[in-house]
Motif scaffolding. Structure first.
Motif, short mmCIF file in Angstrom:
data_model
loop_
_atom_site.label_atom_id
_atom_site.label_comp_id
_atom_site.label_asym_id
_atom_site.label_seq_id
_atom_site.Cartn_x
_atom_site.Cartn_y
_atom_site.Cartn_z
N ALA A 1 -10.43 1.71 -3.19
CA ALA A 1 -9.81 0.71 -2.01
C ALA A 1 -8.21 1.91 -1.28
N THR A 2 -8.94 1.65 -0.72
CA THR A 2 -7.77 2.17 0.20
C THR A 2 -6.21 1.47 0.14
N GLN A 3 -6.26 0.27 0.71
CA GLN A 3 -5.54 -0.45 0.70
C GLN A 3 -5.08 -1.85 -0.21
N ALA A 4 -3.90 -2.21 -0.85
CA ALA A 4 -3.29 -2.95 -1.21
C ALA A 4 -4.31 -4.86 -1.08
N THR B 1 1.15 -1.26 0.13
CA THR B 1 0.42 -0.07 -0.11
C THR B 1 1.50 1.38 -0.12
N ALA B 2 1.48 1.40 1.00
CA ALA B 2 2.67 2.30 1.46
C ALA B 2 3.80 2.89 -0.22
N SER B 3 4.04 1.40 -0.97
CA SER B 3 4.93 1.35 -2.13
C SER B 3 4.18 2.21 -3.13
N VAL B 4 3.18 1.74 -3.46
CA VAL B 4 1.74 2.24 -4.51
C VAL B 4 1.50 2.97 -4.63
N SER B 5 1.34 3.60 -3.58
CA SER B 5 0.48 5.27 -3.43
C SER B 5 1.55 6.33 -3.77
N ILE B 6 3.09 5.20 -4.07
CA ILE B 6 3.79 6.97 -5.08
C ILE B 6 3.76 7.46 -6.22
N LYS C 1 17.12 -19.21 -6.57
CA LYS C 1 16.46 -19.75 -6.69
C LYS C 1 15.27 -18.86 -5.88
N ILE C 2 13.98 -19.25 -5.88
CA ILE C 2 12.64 -18.08 -5.13
C ILE C 2 12.46 -19.03 -4.01
N GLN C 3 12.72 -19.10 -2.52
CA GLN C 3 11.92 -18.79 -1.30
C GLN C 3 10.33 -19.31 -1.16
N TRP C 4 10.21 -17.41 -1.37
CA TRP C 4 8.26 -16.85 -1.47
C TRP C 4 8.81 -15.85 -1.75
N SER C 5 7.54 -15.80 -2.64
CA SER C 5 7.06 -14.63 -3.52
C SER C 5 5.06 -14.12 -3.07
N LYS C 6 5.14 -13.11 -3.38
CA LYS C 6 3.86 -12.96 -3.08
C LYS C 6 3.36 -11.24 -4.05
N ALA C 7 2.28 -11.16 -4.60
CA ALA C 7 1.85 -10.07 -5.54
C ALA C 7 0.74 -9.09 -5.10
N ALA C 8 0.80 -8.03 -5.39
CA ALA C 8 -0.07 -7.34 -4.68
C ALA C 8 -0.86 -5.98 -5.78
N THR C 9 -2.07 -5.91 -5.63
CA THR C 9 -2.79 -4.61 -6.69
C THR C 9 -3.72 -3.71 -5.67
N ILE C 10 -3.95 -3.13 -6.06
CA ILE C 10 -4.96 -1.93 -5.43
C ILE C 10 -6.59 -1.69 -6.13
N ALA C 11 -7.32 -2.05 -5.85
CA ALA C 11 -8.82 -2.15 -6.21
C ALA C 11 -9.33 -0.82 -6.80
N SER C 12 -9.78 -0.29 -7.42
CA SER C 12 -10.66 0.73 -8.14
C SER C 12 -11.75 0.93 -6.34
N PRO D 1 -0.08 10.81 -9.10
CA PRO D 1 -1.73 11.39 -9.23
C PRO D 1 -2.10 10.15 -10.08
N TYR D 2 -1.55 9.19 -10.34
CA TYR D 2 -1.79 8.76 -11.82
C TYR D 2 -2.37 7.48 -10.81
N ASP D 3 -3.51 6.68 -12.30
CA ASP D 3 -4.30 5.87 -11.33
C ASP D 3 -3.22 4.40 -11.20
N ALA D 4 -3.81 3.81 -9.72
CA ALA D 4 -2.73 3.16 -8.21
C ALA D 4 -3.19 2.00 -9.06
N THR D 5 -4.64 1.05 -9.92
CA THR D 5 -4.91 0.02 -9.66
C THR D 5 -4.12 -0.61 -11.30
N LEU D 6 -3.48 0.71 -12.24
CA LEU D 6 -2.29 -0.24 -13.14
C LEU D 6 -1.27 -1.00 -12.65
N VAL D 7 -1.09 -0.66 -11.36
CA VAL D 7 0.46 -1.31 -10.89
C VAL D 7 0.28 -1.99 -10.53
N ASN D 8 0.87 -2.90 -10.38
CA ASN D 8 1.32 -4.24 -10.00
C ASN D 8 2.62 -4.73 -9.45
#
Length: 205
Positions: free
Chosen positions: A128-131, A85-90, A115-126, A93-100
Motif C-alpha cells: 500500500a502507498t497510504q496508511a 502516511t507522511a510520518s510512517v514514510s520516515i 484524560k484522552i479526548q480522542w485517539s486514532k491509530a494507523a498502519t500501512i499494509a504490504s 528503507p526499512y519495512d513500513a508495514t512493521l510500524v504502528n
C-alpha cells in the motif's frame, strides 16, 4: 640395515625443530579468530540497524504529534491518513508495514488530571502507498496523568500525543537472537488553536 638406520636418522626431528615449525600456524590462528570476527561483524550490522530504526521510530512519533498540532482546529479521516502516511514514510528503507502509529489528544483539567479526548491509530499494509486507520488501544476518558512529564501538566490545556512502535527482527539473528520491540512517544501543544477536534470531540475548547 645401514640404509634403514640412515632413513630413520634422516626422519628424526629434534624438539627445537618441532617447535620452530610454523607451517600450520596461520590456519590455526584463523580457526581460533574466525568465530570472534563473525560475532563482531554480524553484531555490528545487527546493532547498527537496530539503532538506525530506533532513531527513525523517534522521528515518526515526533512527526505525528507535530503535524497534528499544526492543524487549524479540526481533523478529518483524510487529514489523519495523510499525517500517518507522511510520518510512517520516515522508516524508509526499512519495512513500513512493521510500524504502528497512534495520535491522541489529551485534556488536562483544572485539577491537573489528564484524560484522552480522542485517539486514532494507523498502519500501512504490504504494497500500500497510504496508511489505513485502525482502532487505537487508547480510549476516550482513559486517565494518562502518570505518563505525562510534570512540566507539561498545565491545568486547562490540551496536548497532542504521538506514539510509534516497531518490532525489529534481525535478518541474520547471529547475535540478536529474538525480535526487539522499539517505541517512542512525543508531546506537542496545538499551535494555532487551543484544541483540535476529531468527530466533534471535544465539542468546544
Amino acid at each position: 640395515m645401514q640404509a634403514i638406520v640412515k632413513i630413520l636418522r634422516a626422519s628424526r626431528i629434534s624438539a627445537s625443530e618441532f617447535l620452530a615449525d610454523s607451517k600450520a600456524l596461520a590456519a590455526t590462528e584463523f580457526a581460533v579468530i574466525v568465530p570472534l570476527m563473525l560475532v563482531m561483524f554480524f553484531g555490528t550490522v545487527e546493532f547498527s540497524s537496530a539503532v538506525a530504526i530506533d532513531r527513525k521510530v523517534t522521528l515518526i512519533a515526533r512527526t505525528l504529534s507535530d503535524l497534528t498540532s499544526q492543524s487549524a482546529g479540526t481533523m478529518t479521516d483524510a487529514n489523519l491518513v495523510n499525517t500517518f502516511t507522511a510520518s510512517v514514510s520516515i522508516i524508509t528503507p526499512y519495512d513500513a508495514t512493521l510500524v504502528n502509529g497512534t495520535i491522541s489528544e489529551i485534556y488536562i483539567d483544572s485539577n491537573k488530571i489528564a484524560k484522552i479526548q480522542w485517539s486514532k491509530a494507523a498502519t500501512i499494509a504490504s504494497g500500500a502507498t497510504q496508511a489505513t486507520l485502525t482502532t487505537s488501544i487508547r480510549n476516550a476518558g482513559d486517565n494518562v496523568t502518570t505518563m505525562i512529564p510534570s512540566a507539561l501538566l498545565v491545568a486547562s490545556t490540551y496536548l497532542i500525543l504521538g506514539e510509534a512502535s516497531y518490532v525489529y527482527t534481525p535478518s541474520v539473528g547471529y547475535v540478536l537472537k529474538s525480535a526487539l520491540p522499539l517505541s517512542d512517544i512525543s508531546y506537542t501543544r496545538p499551535r494555532q488553536v487551543a484544541c483540535i477536534a476529531y468527530n466533534n470531540v471535544p465539542s468546544s475548547c
